[in-house]
Write an enzyme that holds these catalytic residues in place. Structure first.
Site, PDB file in Angstrom:
ATOM      1  N   CYS A 184      -4.709   2.476  -3.760  1.00  0.00           N
ATOM      2  CA  CYS A 184      -3.457   2.974  -3.162  1.00  0.00           C
ATOM      3  C   CYS A 184      -2.309   1.980  -3.324  1.00  0.00           C
ATOM      4  O   CYS A 184      -1.464   1.845  -2.423  1.00  0.00           O
ATOM      5  CB  CYS A 184      -3.627   3.350  -1.685  1.00  0.00           C
ATOM      6  SG  CYS A 184      -4.829   4.649  -1.430  1.00  0.00           S
ATOM      7  N   HIS A 222       0.866  -1.179   0.000  1.00  0.00           N
ATOM      8  CA  HIS A 222       0.000   0.000   0.000  1.00  0.00           C
ATOM      9  C   HIS A 222       0.907   1.235   0.000  1.00  0.00           C
ATOM     10  O   HIS A 222       2.023   1.187   0.525  1.00  0.00           O
ATOM     11  CB  HIS A 222      -0.840  -0.038   1.284  1.00  0.00           C
ATOM     12  CG  HIS A 222      -1.903   1.005   1.378  1.00  0.00           C
ATOM     13  ND1 HIS A 222      -1.640   2.298   1.749  1.00  0.00           N
ATOM     14  CD2 HIS A 222      -3.240   0.942   1.167  1.00  0.00           C
ATOM     15  CE1 HIS A 222      -2.773   2.985   1.772  1.00  0.00           C
ATOM     16  NE2 HIS A 222      -3.756   2.187   1.416  1.00  0.00           N
ATOM     17  N   GLN A 239      -4.545  -5.025   7.015  1.00  0.00           N
ATOM     18  CA  GLN A 239      -5.567  -5.943   6.476  1.00  0.00           C
ATOM     19  C   GLN A 239      -5.598  -7.264   7.221  1.00  0.00           C
ATOM     20  O   GLN A 239      -6.574  -8.003   7.113  1.00  0.00           O
ATOM     21  CB  GLN A 239      -5.310  -6.209   4.978  1.00  0.00           C
ATOM     22  CG  GLN A 239      -5.475  -4.997   4.095  1.00  0.00           C
ATOM     23  CD  GLN A 239      -6.908  -4.469   4.043  1.00  0.00           C
ATOM     24  OE1 GLN A 239      -7.854  -5.185   4.333  1.00  0.00           O
ATOM     25  NE2 GLN A 239      -7.051  -3.213   3.692  1.00  0.00           N
ATOM     26  N   LYS A 272     -10.589  -0.832  10.447  1.00  0.00           N
ATOM     27  CA  LYS A 272     -10.752  -2.021   9.600  1.00  0.00           C
ATOM     28  C   LYS A 272     -11.128  -3.237  10.465  1.00  0.00           C
ATOM     29  O   LYS A 272     -11.201  -4.360   9.976  1.00  0.00           O
ATOM     30  CB  LYS A 272      -9.459  -2.303   8.836  1.00  0.00           C
ATOM     31  CG  LYS A 272      -9.090  -1.203   7.840  1.00  0.00           C
ATOM     32  CD  LYS A 272      -7.892  -1.589   7.022  1.00  0.00           C
ATOM     33  CE  LYS A 272      -7.229  -0.426   6.330  1.00  0.00           C
ATOM     34  NZ  LYS A 272      -7.972   0.117   5.196  1.00  0.00           N
TER      35      LYS A 272
HETATM   36  N1  7TS Z   1      -1.703  -0.680   4.720  1.00  0.00           N
HETATM   37  C1  7TS Z   1      -2.617  -1.460   4.149  1.00  0.00           C
HETATM   38  C2  7TS Z   1      -2.265  -2.864   3.763  1.00  0.00           C
HETATM   39  C3  7TS Z   1      -3.909  -0.959   3.926  1.00  0.00           C
HETATM   40  O1  7TS Z   1      -4.822  -1.736   3.369  1.00  0.00           O
HETATM   41  C4  7TS Z   1      -4.215   0.366   4.308  1.00  0.00           C
HETATM   42  C5  7TS Z   1      -5.563   0.979   4.019  1.00  0.00           C
HETATM   43  C6  7TS Z   1      -3.229   1.121   4.944  1.00  0.00           C
HETATM   44  C7  7TS Z   1      -1.976   0.571   5.125  1.00  0.00           C
HETATM   45  C8  7TS Z   1      -3.503   2.496   5.473  1.00  0.00           C
HETATM   46  O2  7TS Z   1      -4.374   2.403   6.545  1.00  0.00           O
HETATM   47  P1  7TS Z   1      -4.970   3.719   7.244  1.00  0.00           P
HETATM   48  O3  7TS Z   1      -5.940   3.192   8.230  1.00  0.00           O
HETATM   49  O4  7TS Z   1      -3.827   4.427   7.867  1.00  0.00           O
HETATM   50  O5  7TS Z   1      -5.606   4.509   6.148  1.00  0.00           O
HETATM   51  N2  7TS Z   1      -6.221   0.408   2.925  1.00  0.00           N
HETATM   52  C9  7TS Z   1      -7.261   0.922   2.249  1.00  0.00           C
HETATM   53  C10 7TS Z   1      -7.863   0.262   1.167  1.00  0.00           C
HETATM   54  O6  7TS Z   1      -7.501  -0.816   0.720  1.00  0.00           O
HETATM   55  N3  7TS Z   1      -8.858   1.020   0.712  1.00  0.00           N
HETATM   56  O7  7TS Z   1      -8.951   2.126   1.464  1.00  0.00           O
HETATM   57  C11 7TS Z   1      -7.962   2.072   2.429  1.00  0.00           C
END
Ligand code: 7TS
Length: 411
Positions: free
Chosen positions: A369, A128, A208, A231
């Site tokens: 992303c 990501h 995830q 999540k």
């Molecule tokens: N790493 C992974 C593997 C992710 O899926 C996400 C968010 C992040 C980091 C960042 O997480 P945050 O909570 O700091 O935003 N993934 C996604 C997605 O797949 N669609 O929207 C956000």
């Protein structure tokens, strides 16, 4: 705790998510965008309301009753998080606003102190942007070099290539546990052992993984691990950075402000002990407190039951989707979480997303992303359906029927 039965009863689980009982565009909502953010369990919402209606006070600063109440509940979440990921001690749990901030904290604090010119940072093609860009910033500052671990067409990290890339210059390996775009579950335990063999530090992006896979940081032996509450059926604006005590103690503060200090004077400041050294300013107190209930919710169902149920949904959906004309799955790893990325011949993912929304079905479209991953796959993006513990086979039936109708219209 008596909200959820010990065996997975989806009807009972759905009662925790009144948000699911609504119509969107005249159709019952089907929420398949869980990898972006899952819905919030009622026990979590109730805890948030209770905090704001009864207990709101700043933490660690007052001796009055409400301040003591909120401080106690806040620290209870830290202990709960320690238990949830099996950290050795609660002080190794730092509250952040999410995975992104957790990774940036390590990239700015640990990396800028410990990396130097020519050192190597290994990340995978599957990452990501949140596990790419912070390292690019750290590399710019320190002169370290980023190397990318390749993957195969199924979306699996090539372990032989990984082992070849590891060498005495590798100072950091930062990989995800589960890919957000493809759902690949990576063999992180083996990868951590191999990284440690060359003396590298390892950060696991568990954003995830946390809602689907049991995380045990001591068993994995990772040095850092990042996750996000939103999540995991919890509130937004809360995440965790786990770090081993010796690493956290050796790191400089990430932000300056209240709470992270012992003494401040104009001639110099001494910093607080971990975890407070990394928690400058007033955090999302109510959200942190409510996050505890999200972890309770997950643990009450149990990761084993969750994985078994979600895997059943994945197989069921795969089986139905492959019968749809022009369906192309993107990411076919052997070991997968309940994420299905796909394309349909001659239909743009964005159009599919809109046409599904018109039928009350929420999916994510685009590059998720993960632009370097999309570049590797030679596509701009996908449609992604990601399942949570409250989704059902019946919803998958409606989804597949909707897709089938859309495809017929385009052919
Ligand atoms: N790493 C992974 C593997 C992710 O899926 C996400 C968010 C992040 C980091 C960042 O997480 P945050 O909570 O700091 O935003 N993934 C996604 C997605 O797949 N669609 O929207 C956000």
């Amino acid at each position: 705790m008596n909200h959820i039965a010990t065996t997975l009863d989806v009807n009972r689980i759905r009662k925790q998510f009144p948000v699911l009982n609504q119509e969107v565009n005249g159709k019952p909502l089907i929420y398949f965008d869980n990898a972006a953010s899952s819905q919030t369990a009622k026990v979590v919402v109730d805890a948030l309301i209770k905090f704001y209606e009864r207990d709101h006070a700043n933490i660690h600063r007052g001796i009055h009753t409400l301040a003591e109440r909120s401080t106690k509940a806040f620290e209870e979440t830290r202990e709960r998080a320690q238990q949830f990921i099996n950290a050795g001690e609660a002080d190794e749990i730092i509250f952040t606003k999410g995975t992104t901030e957790s990774i940036n904290l390590v990239a700015q604090s640990w990396a800028t102190k410990f990396l130097k010119e020519g050192d190597e940072i290994l990340i995978s093609q599957l990452e990501h942007h949140s596990n790419i860009v912070p390292w690019q910033l750290a590399a710019e500052k320190t002169g370290a070099v980023i190397k990318v671990i390749p993957i195969n067409a199924a979306g699996e990290i090539l372990q032989d290539e990984y082992l070849k890339l590891l060498n005495a210059k590798t100072k950091l390996v930062a990989v995800n546990y589960v890919s957000n775009s493809l759902g690949t579950i990576n063999p992180v335990k083996e990868m951590i052992t191999a990284a440690h063999d060359v003396g590298a530090t390892v950060l696991i992006d568990a954003a995830q993984a946390a809602p689907h896979v049991k995380i045990d940081v001591q068993d994995l032996d990772c040095d850092f691990l990042a996750l996000s509450s939103h999540k995991m059926y919890g509130p937004t604006g809360v995440g965790i950075l786990y770090g081993k005590r010796d690493l956290l103690e050796a790191m400089p503060p990430y932000q300056g402000g209240g709470e992270m200090i012992k003494d401040v004077s104009f001639s110099g400041t001494t910093y607080n002990d971990i975890p407070y050294k990394f928690e400058a300013g007033t955090p999302n107190i109510g959200e942190v407190i409510a996050f505890k209930f999200a972890m309770d919710f997950i643990d009450e169902i149990g990761h084993e039951a969750i994985q078994e149920y979600e895997h059943k949904l994945l197989l069921y959906a795969n089986d139905k989707l492959k019968k749809i004309p022009g369906f192309n799955p993107v990411g076919t790893a052997k070991n997968k979480a309940s994420v299905i990325s796909f394309l349909i011949d001659n239909v743009h993912p964005y159009d599919l997303g809109q046409l599904l929304d018109a039928r009350g079905i929420a999916v994510r479209t685009g590059h998720h992303c993960t632009q370097p991953l999309m570049d590797f796959l030679g596509i701009d993006g996908t449609v992604r359906a990601s399942f949570a513990v409250y989704n059902t086979e019946k919803e998958i039936d409606v989804f597949c029927e909707a897709l089938d109708n859309i495809v017929k219209k385009f052919s």
